[in-house]
Write an enzyme that holds these catalytic residues in place. Sequence first.
Site, short mmCIF file in Angstrom:
data_model
loop_
_atom_site.label_atom_id
_atom_site.label_comp_id
_atom_site.label_asym_id
_atom_site.label_seq_id
_atom_site.Cartn_x
_atom_site.Cartn_y
_atom_site.Cartn_z
N SER A 148 96.39 -86.99 -76.17
CA SER A 148 96.82 -86.47 -77.47
C SER A 148 95.72 -85.55 -77.99
O SER A 148 94.57 -85.63 -77.53
CB SER A 148 97.00 -87.65 -78.43
OG SER A 148 97.15 -87.19 -79.77
N TYR A 161 94.62 -95.85 -82.38
CA TYR A 161 95.23 -94.78 -81.57
C TYR A 161 94.17 -93.78 -81.12
O TYR A 161 94.11 -93.42 -79.94
CB TYR A 161 96.31 -94.10 -82.41
CG TYR A 161 97.14 -93.08 -81.67
CD1 TYR A 161 98.27 -93.47 -80.95
CD2 TYR A 161 96.83 -91.72 -81.71
CE1 TYR A 161 99.06 -92.53 -80.28
CE2 TYR A 161 97.60 -90.78 -81.05
CZ TYR A 161 98.72 -91.18 -80.34
OH TYR A 161 99.49 -90.25 -79.69
P1 NAD Z 1 108.31 -92.63 -78.17
O1 NAD Z 1 108.18 -93.78 -79.10
O2 NAD Z 1 109.48 -91.72 -78.30
O3 NAD Z 1 108.26 -93.15 -76.67
C1 NAD Z 1 107.33 -94.13 -76.27
C2 NAD Z 1 107.76 -94.72 -74.94
O4 NAD Z 1 106.84 -95.77 -74.60
C3 NAD Z 1 109.15 -95.36 -75.01
O5 NAD Z 1 109.83 -95.16 -73.79
C4 NAD Z 1 108.83 -96.84 -75.19
O6 NAD Z 1 109.84 -97.72 -74.72
C5 NAD Z 1 107.58 -96.95 -74.33
N1 NAD Z 1 106.81 -98.15 -74.66
C6 NAD Z 1 106.27 -98.51 -75.84
N2 NAD Z 1 105.70 -99.72 -75.73
C7 NAD Z 1 105.88 -100.12 -74.44
C8 NAD Z 1 105.53 -101.27 -73.71
N3 NAD Z 1 104.87 -102.31 -74.27
N4 NAD Z 1 105.89 -101.36 -72.41
C9 NAD Z 1 106.58 -100.34 -71.82
N5 NAD Z 1 106.93 -99.22 -72.46
C10 NAD Z 1 106.59 -99.12 -73.76
O7 NAD Z 1 106.93 -91.84 -78.29
P2 NAD Z 1 106.49 -90.36 -77.86
O8 NAD Z 1 106.17 -89.62 -79.10
O9 NAD Z 1 107.43 -89.79 -76.88
O10 NAD Z 1 105.10 -90.68 -77.17
C11 NAD Z 1 104.89 -90.64 -75.78
C12 NAD Z 1 103.41 -90.45 -75.50
O11 NAD Z 1 102.99 -89.19 -76.02
C13 NAD Z 1 102.53 -91.50 -76.17
O12 NAD Z 1 101.45 -91.85 -75.30
C14 NAD Z 1 101.99 -90.79 -77.38
O13 NAD Z 1 100.78 -91.30 -77.82
C15 NAD Z 1 101.85 -89.38 -76.83
N6 NAD Z 1 101.80 -88.34 -77.86
C16 NAD Z 1 102.85 -88.15 -78.71
C17 NAD Z 1 102.76 -87.15 -79.66
C18 NAD Z 1 103.88 -86.88 -80.61
O14 NAD Z 1 103.68 -86.08 -81.55
N7 NAD Z 1 105.05 -87.45 -80.43
C19 NAD Z 1 101.61 -86.36 -79.76
C20 NAD Z 1 100.56 -86.61 -78.87
C21 NAD Z 1 100.66 -87.58 -77.92
#
Ligand code: NAD
Length: 266
Positions: A148, A161
């Site tokens: 991130s 985080y």
């Molecule tokens: P999201 O909530 O849409 O998806 C998260 C995924 O992780 C889901 O499939 C969920 O089921 C899975 N997950 C959560 N806990 C779990 C567990 N205990 N076991 C197995 N699977 C689990 O979130 P997102 O925004 O798509 O985030 C995905 C990644 O991208 C994350 O690592 C997040 O930190 C990173 N990220 C997101 C953003 C953003 O703005 N959305 C920005 C930077 C980084």
Amino acid sequence: MTAQTANLQGQVAVVTGSTSGIGAALAEGLAAAGAHVVLNGLGDKNQIEALRSGMAKRHGIEVRYHPANMMKADETTDLVDFAVREFGRIDILVNNAGIQHVAKIEDFPPEKWDAIIAVNLTSAFHTIRAAVPYMRANQYGRIVNISSAHGLVASPYKSAYVSAKHGVMGLTKTVALEVAEAGITVNAICPGYVRTPLVDGQIADTAKARGICEEAVVRDVMLKAQPTKKFVEYDQLVGLLVYLVSDAGASCNGAAFQVDGGWTAQ
Ligand code: NAD
């Protein structure tokens, strides 16, 4: 690079947390480029099956699902072993599963700290630890950790985080050095804000923590950090991932790739 111009035919990819948001988009992109995919993540059984079968049908590849809980070491390790049991190999590992909690440090629930460190950082240790021996045996592998902008800079109220994502950067660089001569690369993608269910969920919490309305969180907190004033789009992350796992990405190793509209240039 687009999924359509890359050729990952015959390769096998595991994407953690791929039942939603960024992970689902990345898995779809790898499938579109021809890779067989192992999905993982939480969610409704029927919706996950629809995602799995739809992806296989859309791209003419094999898609499996493994329900490993990324908070559990043995299940996380078994996710990687499952890919090898099903397909005989693992070429691409994308550590994407992530959760968030927003609160002041003095109010931060210790159990939320433990959960965030487990899912966002420790699970990547377990998958990488399990995948590297298979990749070494093939003298080929691509590991991409979805970190991130918060792997590089901090924002208040996100102590767990930001700590986990900074940890992911250290893990990325360390393993990259260890496996460099084995045809394996390890890199981190550092997205800015992407409008996913995870982000939608933190808008209300951030509003509460800062004492402002939800519209102000989007305008003055999230997009304030992103000079483009635009959310990052899924395709922009897919294009980078496909490049990193393609032959063209072979010399990228131990690197951080910001896709944040200029956020971390400030
Ligand atoms: P999201 O909530 O849409 O998806 C998260 C995924 O992780 C889901 O499939 C969920 O089921 C899975 N997950 C959560 N806990 C779990 C567990 N205990 N076991 C197995 N699977 C689990 O979130 P997102 O925004 O798509 O985030 C995905 C990644 O991208 C994350 O690592 C997040 O930190 C990173 N990220 C997101 C953003 C953003 O703005 N959305 C920005 C930077 C980084």
